[in-house]
Every structure is written in structure tokens, then in C-alpha cells.
Design an enzyme around this catalytic site. Sequence first.
Site, PDB file in Angstrom:
ATOM      1  CG  ASN A  86      -1.837  -1.203   1.246  1.00  0.00           C
ATOM      2  OD1 ASN A  86      -2.301  -1.662   0.218  1.00  0.00           O
ATOM      3  ND2 ASN A  86      -2.100  -1.721   2.431  1.00  0.00           N
ATOM      4  CG  HIS A  99       4.287  -2.249   5.508  1.00  0.00           C
ATOM      5  ND1 HIS A  99       4.127  -0.874   5.571  1.00  0.00           N
ATOM      6  CD2 HIS A  99       3.037  -2.762   5.570  1.00  0.00           C
ATOM      7  CE1 HIS A  99       2.841  -0.582   5.685  1.00  0.00           C
ATOM      8  NE2 HIS A  99       2.152  -1.717   5.671  1.00  0.00           N
TER       9      HIS A  99
END
Length: 115
Positions: A86, A99
Amino acid sequence: MSDCIFCRIAAGEIPAKKLYEDEHVLAFHDINPVAPVHFLVIPKLHVPSMAELGPEHVEVMGQVMTTVARLARENGCGEGFRTIINTGRVGRQEVYHLHVHVLGGPDVLPAMLKR
């Protein structure tokens, strides 16, 4: 970054169920899994999002991605898995430390459709 939760996890200040750690990369289980296999892989270097990547990040991101592949195989996802990064507000990023979510297992698609 003292206010970044993932930096604090990488520094050992906040506990996490770690899968892998080396000098540059950390992998740990997601605290709210949405699939039978759900873990995160992060660079220990604070990079706020994928949009912030530059040429100086090539090596560490290569390490992140090869760690994703190896850990997915080692955790039972030899037939496939899903990766999600994201990026930014519109990309629904909640923690501003780059991440990679790794999701796998037999129920990964139905779990993702519920979200």
C-alpha cells in the site's frame, strides 16, 4: 524515526513475532492476519513509502523482495501467494514505513474478498 512503529519493532523496542531478521531486513507476522499465512517484510532503513524509493534503495529492496519469496516458500506458499504494498493515502497505507504484506494459504482469495 522514534515515532515509527516499524522502526521501533526493528529496534527491538516493541515485540513482534519475527520470522526472519538480518542487518537490513525484518519479517514478522501481521497482528491482524487476513489469511492463514500473513506476514510483513520491511527494510530496517526507514523509507516512508514506495513513492519515496530512489536509486539508493535498489540493494535493500532487492533483499526485501528475495526475502519475501524465500519466506513465502518456507511458510507453505510454494504454489503461490499474494504481495501487497500500500502506498500513500490513496493507496490505503496506514503505517508510513514501506512494508510488503505476504498472504497465502488455501483461503487467501476468500479472505481478501471480505475486505
